[in-house]
Design a protein around this motif. Structure first.
Motif, mmCIF file in Angstrom:
data_model
loop_
_atom_site.group_PDB
_atom_site.id
_atom_site.type_symbol
_atom_site.label_atom_id
_atom_site.label_comp_id
_atom_site.label_asym_id
_atom_site.label_seq_id
_atom_site.Cartn_x
_atom_site.Cartn_y
_atom_site.Cartn_z
ATOM 1 N N UNK A 81 39.888 44.173 51.319
ATOM 2 C CA UNK A 81 39.569 44.857 50.068
ATOM 3 C C UNK A 81 39.495 46.364 50.266
ATOM 4 N N UNK A 82 38.963 46.803 51.396
ATOM 5 C CA UNK A 82 38.884 48.241 51.682
ATOM 6 C C UNK A 82 40.284 48.849 51.707
ATOM 7 N N UNK A 83 41.192 48.208 52.447
ATOM 8 C CA UNK A 83 42.558 48.743 52.552
ATOM 9 C C UNK A 83 43.294 48.642 51.222
ATOM 10 N N UNK A 84 43.111 47.554 50.491
ATOM 11 C CA UNK A 84 43.752 47.430 49.184
ATOM 12 C C UNK A 84 43.253 48.521 48.235
ATOM 13 N N UNK A 85 41.940 48.782 48.247
ATOM 14 C CA UNK A 85 41.393 49.833 47.378
ATOM 15 C C UNK A 85 41.989 51.191 47.723
ATOM 16 N N UNK A 86 42.172 51.457 49.012
ATOM 17 C CA UNK A 86 42.770 52.733 49.412
ATOM 18 C C UNK A 86 44.180 52.861 48.866
ATOM 19 N N UNK A 130 48.167 54.167 42.861
ATOM 20 C CA UNK A 130 48.231 53.061 41.919
ATOM 21 C C UNK A 130 49.135 51.932 42.362
ATOM 22 N N UNK A 131 49.125 51.625 43.632
ATOM 23 C CA UNK A 131 49.959 50.555 44.193
ATOM 24 C C UNK A 131 49.623 49.257 43.456
ATOM 25 N N UNK A 132 50.570 48.754 42.660
ATOM 26 C CA UNK A 132 50.314 47.608 41.769
ATOM 27 C C UNK A 132 49.935 46.340 42.521
ATOM 28 N N UNK A 133 50.613 46.029 43.620
ATOM 29 C CA UNK A 133 50.277 44.823 44.378
ATOM 30 C C UNK A 133 48.885 44.937 44.990
ATOM 31 N N UNK A 191 45.830 42.432 44.312
ATOM 32 C CA UNK A 191 45.189 41.713 45.417
ATOM 33 C C UNK A 191 43.700 42.009 45.516
ATOM 34 N N UNK A 192 43.307 43.258 45.323
ATOM 35 C CA UNK A 192 41.870 43.554 45.393
ATOM 36 C C UNK A 192 41.152 42.912 44.203
ATOM 37 N N UNK A 193 41.799 42.889 43.044
ATOM 38 C CA UNK A 193 41.211 42.209 41.897
ATOM 39 C C UNK A 193 41.043 40.724 42.143
ATOM 40 N N UNK A 194 42.020 40.115 42.778
ATOM 41 C CA UNK A 194 41.954 38.687 43.100
ATOM 42 C C UNK A 194 40.838 38.403 44.093
ATOM 43 N N UNK A 195 40.730 39.235 45.107
ATOM 44 C CA UNK A 195 39.651 39.068 46.095
ATOM 45 C C UNK A 195 38.297 39.137 45.398
ATOM 46 N N UNK A 196 38.117 40.134 44.535
ATOM 47 C CA UNK A 196 36.848 40.269 43.824
ATOM 48 C C UNK A 196 36.604 39.109 42.867
ATOM 49 N N UNK A 197 37.646 38.693 42.149
ATOM 50 C CA UNK A 197 37.499 37.591 41.192
ATOM 51 C C UNK A 197 37.084 36.300 41.877
ATOM 52 N N UNK A 198 37.523 36.124 43.124
ATOM 53 C CA UNK A 198 37.181 34.925 43.877
ATOM 54 C C UNK A 198 35.873 35.084 44.656
ATOM 55 N N UNK A 199 35.249 36.260 44.528
ATOM 56 C CA UNK A 199 33.970 36.496 45.210
ATOM 57 C C UNK A 199 34.108 36.657 46.714
ATOM 58 N N UNK A 200 35.280 37.049 47.168
ATOM 59 C CA UNK A 200 35.511 37.219 48.597
ATOM 60 C C UNK A 200 35.396 38.699 48.948
ATOM 61 N N UNK A 201 34.785 38.984 50.100
ATOM 62 C CA UNK A 201 34.707 40.357 50.558
ATOM 63 C C UNK A 201 33.702 41.203 49.821
ATOM 64 N N UNK A 229 48.849 51.246 54.098
ATOM 65 C CA UNK A 229 47.489 50.840 53.701
ATOM 66 C C UNK A 229 47.531 49.437 53.095
ATOM 67 N N UNK A 230 48.506 49.212 52.235
ATOM 68 C CA UNK A 230 48.667 47.892 51.629
ATOM 69 C C UNK A 230 48.926 46.839 52.711
ATOM 70 N N UNK A 231 49.817 47.139 53.660
ATOM 71 C CA UNK A 231 50.113 46.192 54.736
ATOM 72 C C UNK A 231 48.881 45.871 55.567
ATOM 73 N N UNK A 232 48.008 46.850 55.779
ATOM 74 C CA UNK A 232 46.751 46.576 56.488
ATOM 75 C C UNK A 232 45.908 45.584 55.696
ATOM 76 N N UNK A 233 45.875 45.761 54.386
ATOM 77 C CA UNK A 233 45.137 44.819 53.550
ATOM 78 C C UNK A 233 45.674 43.413 53.684
ATOM 79 N N UNK A 234 46.990 43.274 53.671
ATOM 80 C CA UNK A 234 47.619 41.957 53.811
ATOM 81 C C UNK A 234 47.247 41.342 55.160
ATOM 82 N N UNK A 235 47.329 42.138 56.215
ATOM 83 C CA UNK A 235 47.015 41.613 57.550
ATOM 84 C C UNK A 235 45.588 41.082 57.614
#
Length: 83
Positions: A44-49, A55-58, A62-72, A23-29
């Motif tokens: 963001x969807x895949x990172x949230x999953x 509780x996958x820390x990375x 990453x989802x926090x960073x996406x949200x903080x930057x207003x992306x997605x 799931x994390x790798x899908x988010x990265x892709x």
């Protein structure tokens, strides 16, 4: 079929079966546009999953960073900043 296409299919099957790293790798892709069309929303969807399942820390970072930057996400123009 390219190696990346094979990897995407394999990770998708594993992700659908609940494998957190897949799931994390899908988010990265999706975040990087590697083998798929770049999409912060899908990333963001895949990172949230991944973040929510075990509780996958990375993924959490990453989802926090996406949200903080207003992306997605949808932006709200009528919000008042705290403080």
């Amino acid at each position: 079929t390219s190696k990346i296409d094979t990897a995407i299919r394999s990770w998708k099957v594993a992700a659908d079966q609940g494998h957190v790293s897949s799931k994390y790798n899908h988010g990265v892709m999706y975040e990087k546009g590697q083998g798929v069309f770049q999409s912060y929303k899908k990333a963001a969807v895949w990172y949230r999953k991944a973040a929510g399942q075990e509780g996958h820390a990375d993924a959490q970072f990453n989802v926090g960073t996406i949200y903080a930057q207003g992306q997605g996400t949808r932006t709200r123009t009528n919000c008042v900043a705290p403080g």
